[in-house]
Design a protein around this motif. Structure first.
Motif, PDB file in Angstrom:
ATOM      1  N   TYR A  40       0.664  -1.114   0.025  1.00 54.87           N
ATOM      2  CA  TYR A  40       0.153  -0.030   0.185  1.00 54.87           C
ATOM      3  C   TYR A  40       0.818   1.357  -0.053  1.00 54.87           C
ATOM      4  CZ  TYR A  40      -3.700  -3.316   1.456  1.00 54.87           C
ATOM      5  OH  TYR A  40      -4.594  -4.385   1.356  1.00 54.87           O
ATOM      6  N   ARG A  41       0.381   2.500  -0.377  1.00 56.46           N
ATOM      7  CA  ARG A  41       0.986   3.629  -0.467  1.00 56.46           C
ATOM      8  C   ARG A  41       0.413   4.549   0.741  1.00 56.46           C
ATOM      9  NH1 ARG A  41       2.671   4.906  -6.962  1.00 56.46           N
ATOM     10  NH2 ARG A  41       3.792   2.931  -7.064  1.00 56.46           N
ATOM     11  N   VAL A  42       0.832   4.974   1.440  1.00 59.48           N
ATOM     12  CA  VAL A  42       0.428   6.088   2.472  1.00 59.48           C
ATOM     13  C   VAL A  42       1.002   7.504   2.385  1.00 59.48           C
ATOM     14  CG1 VAL A  42      -0.447   4.190   3.975  1.00 59.48           C
ATOM     15  CG2 VAL A  42       1.981   5.125   4.193  1.00 59.48           C
ATOM     16  N   CYS A  43       0.225   8.392   2.655  1.00 55.97           N
ATOM     17  CA  CYS A  43       0.801   9.787   2.771  1.00 55.97           C
ATOM     18  C   CYS A  43       0.266  10.498   3.718  1.00 55.97           C
ATOM     19  CB  CYS A  43       0.630  10.587   1.288  1.00 55.97           C
ATOM     20  SG  CYS A  43      -1.084  10.774   0.882  1.00 55.97           S
ATOM     21  N   ASN A  44       0.882  11.696   4.200  1.00 58.73           N
ATOM     22  CA  ASN A  44       0.235  12.626   5.429  1.00 58.73           C
ATOM     23  C   ASN A  44      -0.675  13.486   4.829  1.00 58.73           C
ATOM     24  OD1 ASN A  44       2.004  14.094   3.914  1.00 58.73           O
ATOM     25  ND2 ASN A  44       3.187  15.034   5.738  1.00 58.73           N
ATOM     26  N   TRP A  45      -1.176  14.378   5.668  1.00 57.28           N
ATOM     27  CA  TRP A  45      -2.439  15.214   5.215  1.00 57.28           C
ATOM     28  C   TRP A  45      -2.142  16.228   4.003  1.00 57.28           C
ATOM     29  CZ3 TRP A  45      -2.987  20.403   5.655  1.00 57.28           C
ATOM     30  CH2 TRP A  45      -1.829  21.127   6.298  1.00 57.28           C
ATOM     31  N   ASP A  46      -1.082  16.745   3.945  1.00 60.59           N
ATOM     32  CA  ASP A  46      -0.809  17.610   2.887  1.00 60.59           C
ATOM     33  C   ASP A  46       0.103  16.949   1.781  1.00 60.59           C
ATOM     34  OD1 ASP A  46       1.581  17.096   4.174  1.00 60.59           O
ATOM     35  OD2 ASP A  46       2.131  19.172   4.420  1.00 60.59           O
ATOM     36  N   ARG A  47       0.139  15.800   1.730  1.00 57.33           N
ATOM     37  CA  ARG A  47       0.786  14.895   0.579  1.00 57.33           C
ATOM     38  C   ARG A  47       2.187  15.274   0.613  1.00 57.33           C
ATOM     39  NH1 ARG A  47      -4.152  16.004  -1.206  1.00 57.33           N
ATOM     40  NH2 ARG A  47      -5.780  14.307  -1.474  1.00 57.33           N
ATOM     41  N   SER A  48       2.836  15.856   1.399  1.00 54.97           N
ATOM     42  CA  SER A  48       4.295  16.043   1.322  1.00 54.97           C
ATOM     43  C   SER A  48       5.258  15.055   1.669  1.00 54.97           C
ATOM     44  CB  SER A  48       4.499  17.214   2.339  1.00 54.97           C
ATOM     45  OG  SER A  48       4.432  16.742   3.620  1.00 54.97           O
ATOM     46  N   LEU A  49       4.626  13.933   2.218  1.00 55.10           N
ATOM     47  CA  LEU A  49       5.490  12.593   2.503  1.00 55.10           C
ATOM     48  C   LEU A  49       4.883  11.507   2.043  1.00 55.10           C
ATOM     49  CD1 LEU A  49       8.049  11.754   4.007  1.00 55.10           C
ATOM     50  CD2 LEU A  49       6.809  11.559   6.294  1.00 55.10           C
ATOM     51  N   ARG A  50       5.334  10.648   1.486  1.00 53.67           N
ATOM     52  CA  ARG A  50       4.706   9.472   1.057  1.00 53.67           C
ATOM     53  C   ARG A  50       5.696   8.153   1.103  1.00 53.67           C
ATOM     54  NH1 ARG A  50       0.667  10.604  -2.688  1.00 53.67           N
ATOM     55  NH2 ARG A  50       0.568  12.779  -3.197  1.00 53.67           N
ATOM     56  N   LYS A  51       5.169   7.182   1.768  1.00 55.05           N
ATOM     57  CA  LYS A  51       5.633   5.838   1.980  1.00 55.05           C
ATOM     58  C   LYS A  51       4.951   4.585   1.568  1.00 55.05           C
ATOM     59  CE  LYS A  51       8.823   7.722   4.577  1.00 55.05           C
ATOM     60  NZ  LYS A  51      10.316   7.641   4.290  1.00 55.05           N
ATOM     61  N   GLY A  52       5.862   3.681   1.368  1.00 52.77           N
ATOM     62  CA  GLY A  52       5.285   2.205   0.813  1.00 52.77           C
ATOM     63  C   GLY A  52       5.407   1.316   1.978  1.00 52.77           C
ATOM     64  N   VAL A  53       4.277   0.788   2.364  1.00 55.09           N
ATOM     65  CA  VAL A  53       4.266  -0.286   3.459  1.00 55.09           C
ATOM     66  C   VAL A  53       3.402  -1.502   2.977  1.00 55.09           C
ATOM     67  CG1 VAL A  53       4.227   1.544   5.164  1.00 55.09           C
ATOM     68  CG2 VAL A  53       2.199   0.684   4.227  1.00 55.09           C
ATOM     69  N   MET A  54       3.950  -2.571   3.624  1.00 56.82           N
ATOM     70  CA  MET A  54       3.243  -3.824   3.655  1.00 56.82           C
ATOM     71  C   MET A  54       2.597  -4.285   4.837  1.00 56.82           C
ATOM     72  SD  MET A  54       4.292  -5.188   0.714  1.00 56.82           S
ATOM     73  CE  MET A  54       4.289  -7.062   0.788  1.00 56.82           C
ATOM     74  N   ALA A  55       1.204  -4.633   4.810  1.00 57.34           N
ATOM     75  CA  ALA A  55       0.672  -5.074   5.813  1.00 57.34           C
ATOM     76  C   ALA A  55      -0.499  -6.035   5.364  1.00 57.34           C
ATOM     77  CB  ALA A  55      -0.271  -3.811   6.358  1.00 57.34           C
ATOM     78  N   PRO A  56      -0.732  -7.160   6.393  1.00 53.30           N
ATOM     79  CA  PRO A  56      -1.750  -8.026   5.972  1.00 53.30           C
ATOM     80  C   PRO A  56      -3.323  -7.846   6.664  1.00 53.30           C
ATOM     81  CG  PRO A  56      -0.423  -9.001   7.907  1.00 53.30           C
ATOM     82  CD  PRO A  56       0.131  -7.555   7.485  1.00 53.30           C
ATOM     83  N   SER A  57      -3.430  -6.878   7.464  1.00 55.56           N
ATOM     84  CA  SER A  57      -4.758  -6.627   8.060  1.00 55.56           C
ATOM     85  C   SER A  57      -4.678  -4.831   8.209  1.00 55.56           C
ATOM     86  CB  SER A  57      -4.774  -7.313   9.404  1.00 55.56           C
ATOM     87  OG  SER A  57      -3.812  -6.767  10.358  1.00 55.56           O
ATOM     88  N   LEU A  58      -5.808  -4.420   8.785  1.00 47.77           N
ATOM     89  CA  LEU A  58      -5.928  -2.957   8.729  1.00 47.77           C
ATOM     90  C   LEU A  58      -5.389  -2.426  10.025  1.00 47.77           C
ATOM     91  CD1 LEU A  58      -7.488  -0.405   8.090  1.00 47.77           C
ATOM     92  CD2 LEU A  58      -9.319  -1.204   9.290  1.00 47.77           C
ATOM     93  N   ALA A  59      -5.485  -3.298  11.151  1.00 51.42           N
ATOM     94  CA  ALA A  59      -4.643  -3.059  12.335  1.00 51.42           C
ATOM     95  C   ALA A  59      -3.016  -2.937  12.040  1.00 51.42           C
ATOM     96  CB  ALA A  59      -4.647  -4.064  13.617  1.00 51.42           C
ATOM     97  N   GLU A  60      -2.621  -3.967  11.287  1.00 52.42           N
ATOM     98  CA  GLU A  60      -1.309  -3.803  11.028  1.00 52.42           C
ATOM     99  C   GLU A  60      -0.790  -2.492  10.236  1.00 52.42           C
ATOM    100  OE1 GLU A  60       2.804  -4.908  11.198  1.00 52.42           O
ATOM    101  OE2 GLU A  60       1.049  -5.260  12.415  1.00 52.42           O
ATOM    102  N   LEU A  61      -1.716  -2.467   9.108  1.00 52.25           N
ATOM    103  CA  LEU A  61      -1.482  -1.271   8.327  1.00 52.25           C
ATOM    104  C   LEU A  61      -1.755   0.367   9.214  1.00 52.25           C
ATOM    105  CD1 LEU A  61      -1.345  -0.045   5.550  1.00 52.25           C
ATOM    106  CD2 LEU A  61      -3.671  -0.123   5.311  1.00 52.25           C
ATOM    107  N   LEU A  62      -2.520   0.359   9.743  1.00 55.85           N
ATOM    108  CA  LEU A  62      -2.603   1.519  10.952  1.00 55.85           C
ATOM    109  C   LEU A  62      -1.228   1.847  11.706  1.00 55.85           C
ATOM    110  CD1 LEU A  62      -6.068   1.299  12.389  1.00 55.85           C
ATOM    111  CD2 LEU A  62      -5.171   3.017  10.887  1.00 55.85           C
ATOM    112  N   ARG A  63      -0.547   0.618  11.955  1.00 49.88           N
ATOM    113  CA  ARG A  63       0.520   0.752  13.005  1.00 49.88           C
ATOM    114  C   ARG A  63       1.677   0.956  12.075  1.00 49.88           C
ATOM    115  NH1 ARG A  63       4.952  -2.201  14.204  1.00 49.88           N
ATOM    116  NH2 ARG A  63       4.115  -3.971  12.873  1.00 49.88           N
ATOM    117  N   GLN A  64       1.722   0.469  10.698  1.00 42.97           N
ATOM    118  CA  GLN A  64       2.902   0.529   9.802  1.00 42.97           C
ATOM    119  C   GLN A  64       2.664   2.010   9.293  1.00 42.97           C
ATOM    120  OE1 GLN A  64       5.339  -1.123   8.640  1.00 42.97           O
ATOM    121  NE2 GLN A  64       4.740  -3.158   9.696  1.00 42.97           N
ATOM    122  N   ALA A  65       1.743   2.858   8.979  1.00 46.05           N
ATOM    123  CA  ALA A  65       1.438   3.934   8.608  1.00 46.05           C
ATOM    124  C   ALA A  65       1.917   5.048   9.693  1.00 46.05           C
ATOM    125  CB  ALA A  65       0.055   4.355   8.180  1.00 46.05           C
ATOM    126  N   GLN A  66       1.527   4.727  10.711  1.00 50.63           N
ATOM    127  CA  GLN A  66       1.683   5.721  12.048  1.00 50.63           C
ATOM    128  C   GLN A  66       3.440   5.584  12.144  1.00 50.63           C
ATOM    129  OE1 GLN A  66       0.012   4.709  15.696  1.00 50.63           O
ATOM    130  NE2 GLN A  66       0.980   6.087  16.725  1.00 50.63           N
TER     131      GLN A  66
END
Length: 239
Positions: A40-66
């Motif tokens: 997945y691709r995650v970014c902050n509220w103003d799209r100034s920072l973008r990251k790519g993460v791997m997650a099998p579930s929503l809880a893990e994706l929240l933790r990885q994005a944070q």
């Protein structure tokens, strides 16, 4: 007595280990296979920072994005393209690989991109393309001394395919084949020219013989006599 207690403890330890191991394996089999992590691709509220993460579930994706964006807890994930909130596990499973998400902390809201022509996510895949015809050329060598081999493969509508393999094994063999075909062509051309010349010679000889026979034959009598005789003079007969 003490010896019996120690012996019973020693015998009970392997049994308890086997029971615990079988219980853990049973729980794993009943729970089913673990979900595979997806990108997945995650970014902050103003799209100034973008990251790519791997997650099998929503809880893990929240933790990885944070962790990747260094945001204070708690955070909320929304779709970057339209701001749809991702709050349940069932909706999370419907997202495709590579979906662009936005992580929002307390007090932050989603806003549309200001740059014209910006596309926020990859959640929509391009339509499937149907190739009408596809032709590929493959040039390879089977031996260092070979000139090369060419493989041509054509595929129609992704179903029907046909291929042709042209192989050239060595320059000497290729030259021999070329000379052989050249000799055959010259011989065939010579035979055609010889037959044509003989036929033309026969025609010319026949025409000359006809002319000679016409010259030697005698002229008919009507051709020897003049066309008209002069009129005889009229003499008056004496009485």
């Amino acid at each position: 007595m003490d010896y019996a207690k120690s012996l019973s403890q020693r015998l009970a330890a392997p049994v308890s280990k086997c029971v615990s191991a079988s219980a853990s394996m049973t729980q794993q089999l009943l729970a089913g296979p673990a979900p595979t992590p997806r990108p997945y691709r995650v970014c902050n509220w103003d799209r100034s920072l973008r990251k790519g993460v791997m997650a099998p579930s929503l809880a893990e994706l929240l933790r990885q994005a944070q962790s990747a964006l260094a945001l204070p807890a708690p955070i909320v994930l929304v779709l970057d393209e339209d701001g749809t909130a991702v709050e349940t596990e069932s909706f999370f499973r419907t997202l495709e690989d590579g979906t662009a998400l936005m992580a929002l902390s307390k007090g932050q809201t989603w806003s549309a991109p200001k740059t014209r022509g910006y596309q926020g996510g990859l959640s929509r895949k391009p339509p499937r393309r149907i190739d009408v015809a596809c032709v590929t050329f493959d040039l390879y060598k089977t031996h260092p001394k070979d000139l090369g081999c060419l493989n041509v493969k054509a595929t129609l509508y992704g179903t029907y395919s046909m291929s042709y393999d042209l192989r050239c094994h060595g320059a000497r063999r290729l030259v021999k084949e070329a000379l052989r075909w050249g000799l055959f062509t010259m011989q065939a051309t010579g035979h055609v020219l010889l037959g044509t010349s003989c036929y033309m010679q026969q025609l010319l000889d026949a025409t000359e013989e006809e002319q000679k026979e016409a010259e030697k034959s005698p002229l008919p009598l009507q051709n020897l006599l003049p066309c008209s005789l002069p009129a005889l003079p009229y003499k008056k007969m004496s009485q």
